[in-house]
Design an enzyme around this catalytic site. Sequence first.
Site, PDB file in Angstrom:
ATOM      1  N   ARG A 170       0.835  -1.210   0.000  1.00 35.43           N
ATOM      2  CA  ARG A 170       0.000   0.000   0.000  1.00 35.43           C
ATOM      3  C   ARG A 170       0.862   1.249   0.000  1.00 35.43           C
ATOM      4  NH1 ARG A 170      -3.026  -0.501   5.192  1.00 35.43           N
ATOM      5  NH2 ARG A 170      -3.831   1.551   4.679  1.00 35.43           N
ATOM      6  N   SER A 185      -6.144  -2.866   8.842  1.00 30.58           N
ATOM      7  CA  SER A 185      -4.723  -2.952   9.191  1.00 30.58           C
ATOM      8  C   SER A 185      -4.538  -2.719  10.691  1.00 30.58           C
ATOM      9  CB  SER A 185      -3.960  -1.890   8.375  1.00 30.58           C
ATOM     10  OG  SER A 185      -2.699  -1.625   8.906  1.00 30.58           O
TER      11      SER A 185
HETATM   12  N1  URA Z   1      -1.282   2.574  10.793  1.00 27.04           N
HETATM   13  C1  URA Z   1      -1.437   1.257  10.515  1.00 27.04           C
HETATM   14  O1  URA Z   1      -1.036   0.386  11.287  1.00 27.04           O
HETATM   15  N2  URA Z   1      -2.053   0.913   9.378  1.00 27.04           N
HETATM   16  C2  URA Z   1      -2.522   1.830   8.492  1.00 27.04           C
HETATM   17  O2  URA Z   1      -3.087   1.434   7.495  1.00 27.04           O
HETATM   18  C3  URA Z   1      -2.341   3.210   8.792  1.00 27.04           C
HETATM   19  C4  URA Z   1      -1.715   3.563   9.953  1.00 27.04           C
END
Ligand code: URA
Length: 445
Positions: A170, A185
């Site tokens: 990403r 996430s």
């Molecule tokens: N922090 C995370 O752990 N994941 C994300 O997608 C954005 C910030």
Amino acid sequence: MASGMYEIISKKRDGLELNREEIAFVISGYVRGDIPDYQVAAWLMAVYLRGLNDRELADLTELMLASGDAIALDGVPGKKIDKHSTGGVGDKISFIVAPLVAACGVRVPMLSGRGLGHTGGTLDKLEAIPGMNVFLGPAKFREVLAQTGMVICGQTENIVPADKKLYALRDATATVSSIPLIASSIMSKKLALGSDGIVLDVKTGSGAFMREEADSIRLCRTMVAIGEKTGRPCLGIISNMDQPLGRAVGNSLEMIESLEALKGRGPADVMEVTFALGWCMLQAAGQEMAYAKAVEKFSAAIASGRALEVFRRFIAAQGGDPCVCDDYSLLPASRHQEDFLAPAAGHVQRIDSFEAGMAAIDTGAGRRRKEDAVAHGAGFIFHANVGDAVAKGQKIVTINSDRPELLPSVRERLAAAIRIGPQPAARPKMVLHRVDKDGVNPWPY
Ligand code: URA
């Protein structure tokens, strides 16, 4: 029967709902290495553009969580409350709120990350402390938590490996700032840690992944709903990331500011966010009390030195040198210091924290590429914040860097970030909303 990856990408591209089997196909295939990056990147972009419904998001989060191991905390006595920030510039709250809350009898386990894009990383800041070990196995994680009341550690290979791989992809494919992708996430990692409750600090403004307040609220509500579904209290705040938090940006510099805060000398904006999150953490642990009472408890933990003592013991338990708490010269420092001066008299109207974060990377405090090393002593000390009146030529920022060749770019970015105008500007409110299972309320304090 599950479709192949091509069909799954096309389905999401066309805005159709994916079933659990199809999401499982993507996650397990990618973790095993059976699906190439380019197909998963296309799928991520389709999700970014088309979104996921609640059922798809719940499935994605569960399947990401199931891709690795969990850290059980049942054997650790007492309530364990995790706090997570969505990331910002100058965000050192974890180092202050964790020992404060631990000093009030609630244990604080945290899985944290490295700097990402323009944002700083909790692990990079901790590694400014000589000897600090930020990768612990589950047994050591529990031991540090039980002994000291807090623990902060990075995501090891076995904890949500799906997120490790997806996150890196990403980051390289402009698909970070998506509500379902951020929510899955963060929450898959939160759920991998067997805490009793979760408190979220969702940032909003120029230095946040979600710049618009409405998007930050939606992200927070989405994550609160995922957490509450697992039966644990989950609540959060929306806090201001429209200017860097506190005065220090950079690893050692933020560690010093955090230690100063634990000695009762924290900047007002940092303490406002710290107390708000701390109060939410006590509530998640079942300690119901008025906000003013919580602030009183935290102030007593600072005044008595109990919070600093927790932090000192936590540093020692993770292999770091606790003498840094008393002697800041043990922390890495940059060789070169230079002041950035106000180009005109007036009032500081704005400090764009995205630009400030990018400028901090140029000092060496962060990474441009994943493999770059971080200069722990680099970064900024801001001498003025939004709302302050300044004279022409007054020192606004001290730049710390070992990279004199990049200073022209740092100065240019700072000049773009800092706006000084003739009109007085109001000091920004730091905590904007509180979000829990019952909804969103403006922060009343
Ligand atoms: N922090 C995370 O752990 N994941 C994300 O997608 C954005 C910030």
